[in-house]
Design a protein around this motif. Structure first.
Motif, PDB file in Angstrom:
ATOM      1  N   ALA A   1       0.977  -1.254  -0.078  1.00 37.76           N
ATOM      2  CA  ALA A   1       0.025   0.200  -0.007  1.00 37.76           C
ATOM      3  C   ALA A   1       0.950   1.193  -0.103  1.00 37.76           C
ATOM      4  CB  ALA A   1      -0.942  -0.100   1.267  1.00 37.76           C
ATOM      5  N   HIS A   2       2.033   1.019   0.427  1.00 36.21           N
ATOM      6  CA  HIS A   2       2.837   2.233   0.307  1.00 36.21           C
ATOM      7  C   HIS A   2       3.908   2.517  -1.018  1.00 36.21           C
ATOM      8  CE1 HIS A   2       1.771   2.430   4.380  1.00 36.21           C
ATOM      9  NE2 HIS A   2       2.257   3.398   4.849  1.00 36.21           N
ATOM     10  N   LEU A   3       3.821   1.409  -1.674  1.00 35.82           N
ATOM     11  CA  LEU A   3       4.664   1.408  -2.730  1.00 35.82           C
ATOM     12  C   LEU A   3       3.843   1.899  -4.109  1.00 35.82           C
ATOM     13  CD1 LEU A   3       6.472  -1.980  -2.701  1.00 35.82           C
ATOM     14  CD2 LEU A   3       7.413   0.441  -1.984  1.00 35.82           C
ATOM     15  N   THR A   4       4.373   2.703  -5.067  1.00 32.62           N
ATOM     16  CA  THR A   4       3.639   3.312  -5.881  1.00 32.62           C
ATOM     17  C   THR A   4       3.359   2.289  -7.253  1.00 32.62           C
ATOM     18  OG1 THR A   4       4.669   5.289  -5.810  1.00 32.62           O
ATOM     19  CG2 THR A   4       3.530   5.138  -7.704  1.00 32.62           C
TER      20      THR A   4
ATOM     21  N   ALA B   1      11.492  -4.224  -0.179  1.00 34.36           N
ATOM     22  CA  ALA B   1      11.866  -2.932  -0.873  1.00 34.36           C
ATOM     23  C   ALA B   1      11.420  -1.950  -0.040  1.00 34.36           C
ATOM     24  CB  ALA B   1      10.970  -3.009  -2.057  1.00 34.36           C
ATOM     25  N   ALA B   2      10.282  -2.156   0.672  1.00 32.00           N
ATOM     26  CA  ALA B   2       9.641  -0.903   1.662  1.00 32.00           C
ATOM     27  C   ALA B   2      10.822  -0.824   2.724  1.00 32.00           C
ATOM     28  CB  ALA B   2       8.611  -1.285   2.287  1.00 32.00           C
TER      29      ALA B   2
ATOM     30  N   LEU C   1      13.736   1.349   1.416  1.00 33.72           N
ATOM     31  CA  LEU C   1      13.251   2.997   1.166  1.00 33.72           C
ATOM     32  C   LEU C   1      13.270   3.451   2.521  1.00 33.72           C
ATOM     33  CD1 LEU C   1      10.250   2.432  -1.144  1.00 33.72           C
ATOM     34  CD2 LEU C   1      12.332   3.595  -1.798  1.00 33.72           C
ATOM     35  N   ALA C   2      13.017   2.695   3.756  1.00 34.22           N
ATOM     36  CA  ALA C   2      13.079   3.323   4.945  1.00 34.22           C
ATOM     37  C   ALA C   2      14.400   3.668   5.512  1.00 34.22           C
ATOM     38  CB  ALA C   2      12.206   2.559   6.138  1.00 34.22           C
ATOM     39  N   LEU C   3      15.625   2.659   4.881  1.00 34.53           N
ATOM     40  CA  LEU C   3      16.874   3.059   5.420  1.00 34.53           C
ATOM     41  C   LEU C   3      17.514   4.132   4.659  1.00 34.53           C
ATOM     42  CD1 LEU C   3      17.779  -0.599   5.772  1.00 34.53           C
ATOM     43  CD2 LEU C   3      17.016   0.920   7.595  1.00 34.53           C
ATOM     44  N   VAL C   4      17.094   4.576   3.403  1.00 41.17           N
ATOM     45  CA  VAL C   4      17.742   5.443   2.703  1.00 41.17           C
ATOM     46  C   VAL C   4      18.270   6.700   3.297  1.00 41.17           C
ATOM     47  CG1 VAL C   4      17.458   6.852   0.479  1.00 41.17           C
ATOM     48  CG2 VAL C   4      16.949   4.455   0.357  1.00 41.17           C
TER      49      VAL C   4
ATOM     50  N   ALA D   1      17.500   8.209   8.994  1.00 46.46           N
ATOM     51  CA  ALA D   1      16.541   9.012   9.811  1.00 46.46           C
ATOM     52  C   ALA D   1      17.249   8.687  11.207  1.00 46.46           C
ATOM     53  CB  ALA D   1      15.314   8.854   9.738  1.00 46.46           C
ATOM     54  N   PRO D   2      17.248   9.775  12.169  1.00 46.44           N
ATOM     55  CA  PRO D   2      17.664   9.385  13.451  1.00 46.44           C
ATOM     56  C   PRO D   2      16.672   8.454  14.339  1.00 46.44           C
ATOM     57  CG  PRO D   2      16.772  11.714  13.252  1.00 46.44           C
ATOM     58  CD  PRO D   2      17.032  10.951  11.802  1.00 46.44           C
ATOM     59  N   LEU D   3      15.494   8.461  13.674  1.00 43.48           N
ATOM     60  CA  LEU D   3      14.449   7.425  14.378  1.00 43.48           C
ATOM     61  C   LEU D   3      14.090   6.538  13.226  1.00 43.48           C
ATOM     62  CD1 LEU D   3      12.722   6.385  16.626  1.00 43.48           C
ATOM     63  CD2 LEU D   3      11.115   8.193  16.154  1.00 43.48           C
ATOM     64  N   LEU D   4      13.905   5.283  13.502  1.00 42.78           N
ATOM     65  CA  LEU D   4      13.375   4.261  12.394  1.00 42.78           C
ATOM     66  C   LEU D   4      12.362   3.875  13.057  1.00 42.78           C
ATOM     67  CD1 LEU D   4      13.627   3.105   9.636  1.00 42.78           C
ATOM     68  CD2 LEU D   4      14.985   0.969  10.684  1.00 42.78           C
ATOM     69  N   LEU D   5      11.190   3.608  12.721  1.00 45.98           N
ATOM     70  CA  LEU D   5       9.887   3.059  13.186  1.00 45.98           C
ATOM     71  C   LEU D   5       9.584   1.809  12.200  1.00 45.98           C
ATOM     72  CD1 LEU D   5       6.747   5.182  14.387  1.00 45.98           C
ATOM     73  CD2 LEU D   5       6.698   2.867  13.445  1.00 45.98           C
ATOM     74  N   ALA D   6       9.687   0.733  12.550  1.00 48.46           N
ATOM     75  CA  ALA D   6       9.495  -0.440  12.089  1.00 48.46           C
ATOM     76  C   ALA D   6       8.070  -1.214  12.404  1.00 48.46           C
ATOM     77  CB  ALA D   6      10.539  -1.448  12.019  1.00 48.46           C
ATOM     78  N   ASP D   7       7.231  -1.081  11.683  1.00 48.27           N
ATOM     79  CA  ASP D   7       5.860  -1.800  12.003  1.00 48.27           C
ATOM     80  C   ASP D   7       5.933  -3.162  11.272  1.00 48.27           C
ATOM     81  OD1 ASP D   7       3.171  -2.290  12.664  1.00 48.27           O
ATOM     82  OD2 ASP D   7       2.454  -0.391  11.894  1.00 48.27           O
ATOM     83  N   GLU D   8       6.123  -4.174  12.172  1.00 48.12           N
ATOM     84  CA  GLU D   8       5.896  -5.473  11.659  1.00 48.12           C
ATOM     85  C   GLU D   8       7.061  -5.670  10.291  1.00 48.12           C
ATOM     86  OE1 GLU D   8       4.783  -7.664  13.181  1.00 48.12           O
ATOM     87  OE2 GLU D   8       2.874  -6.670  14.159  1.00 48.12           O
ATOM     88  N   PRO D   9       8.101  -5.496  10.579  1.00 48.04           N
ATOM     89  CA  PRO D   9       9.070  -5.590   9.411  1.00 48.04           C
ATOM     90  C   PRO D   9       9.605  -6.811   8.969  1.00 48.04           C
ATOM     91  CG  PRO D   9      10.371  -5.045  11.541  1.00 48.04           C
ATOM     92  CD  PRO D   9       8.971  -5.141  11.860  1.00 48.04           C
TER      93      PRO D   9
END
Length: 303
Positions: free
Chosen positions: A87-90, A148-149, A152-155, A158-166
């Protein structure tokens, strides 16, 4: 909001996560973990209301407007590994083009060759196969979309990573690879990780501390070594969760979680708890001990 009545999806969610630390937020599906994540990023439905504070540096995330969240927080100060990556990938763009666009937007890297190389490095960190980079999201399995998601989050670093059911949709080898990469990501530059998961094995592998959520409330926060080892968690619900680990004797928690619109007074777990006592009808504040934070623990459940 059944029948026009407002319900509290998350209450008493008090915690912190420090640079270089992973806090794993665990609990059954529907307990409020993902709602909490959405609140931090300003992604709740328009009719939702939030109270309290959520501080990231000097910024109160709950009070920030959409412009601030979109331009300075999402991706730049908080990287999100979403629960539903598809749902977050184009859908109309290849994975390569999406990662390259993210690299250009968040890192300042310029030039086609440099951006392409940075994008390939990003996906390699999550073991995403290079020969799938020119595929579209609908051509990927759930596990590949998850990887893939995560890339994208690691690119944005960011000082805070929020991983929801990674680890959703990943086999066990890839679960271990993913959590190890997330661990390296926060260790490399003292970044913080809030990992929302029901995968207790993954939490045990990566977490420094564990927070347990039940019926919208955090009922226990403990050092991971204490929680998964000795003396173990103190709250009866937390103890029940541990029986889901493959090396533990499986014991089902009786009953079902309560409806959020019809929570019992006091400890919401009491109706399912064989160790509940009269004091459980009162809900105390989360307090701190040397090893963990904990609410009231029934006398006959103490170690």
């Amino acid at each position: 909001m059944p029948g026009g009545r407002r319900i509290a999806a998350v209450t008493e969610a008090r915690f912190d996560v420090a640079p270089g630390e992973c806090l794993a937020l665990i609990g059954e599906s529907g307990c409020g973990k993902s709602v909490l994540a959405s609140a931090l990023l300003g992604l709740l439905p328009a009719n939702a209301q939030t109270t309290g504070e959520a501080r990231l540096g000097g910024l109160d995330l709950l009070a920030a407007d959409e412009r601030t969240l979109a331009r300075t927080v999402r991706g730049r100060r908080i990287g999100l590994v979403p629960q539903s990556p598809a749902a977050h990938l184009t859908p109309v763009r290849t994975i390569r083009s999406q990662v390259q666009e993210t690299v250009s937007a968040l890192t300042g890297i310029r030039g086609r060759t440099a951006v392409r190389a940075a994008a390939e490095t990003a996906v390699a960190r999550t073991a995403f196969p290079e020969d799938h980079l020119d595929r579209y999201p609908h051509e990927l399995s759930g596990g590949l979309a998850q990887r893939a998601a995560t890339a994208l989050a690691l690119v944005g670093d960011a000082p805070l990573l929020l991983a929801d059911e990674p680890t959703t949709g990943l086999d066990r080898d890839l679960v271990e690879h993913t959590v190890d990469e997330l661990r390296r990501h926060i260790d490399d530059a003292d970044r913080a990780l809030l990992m929302i998961t029901h995968d207790l094995s993954a939490a045990e592998r990566i977490a420094d501390r564990v927070a347990v959520m039940y019926a919208g409330r955090i009922v226990e926060i403990s050092d991971a070594a204490v929680f998964f080892g000795t003396p173990g968690p103190r709250h009866p619900y937390s103890r029940g969760l541990l029986h889901a680990l493959p090396d533990r004797a499986f014991t089902a928690i009786p009953g079902l979680p309560p409806e959020l619109g019809d929570l019992p007074g006091g400890c919401a777990f009491a109706p399912r708890c064989a160790r509940a006592d009269d004091a459980c009808v009162t809900l105390p504040n989360l307090t701190e001990t040397a090893a963990c934070h904990h609410p009231h623990i029934p006398e006959n459940s103490r170690a």
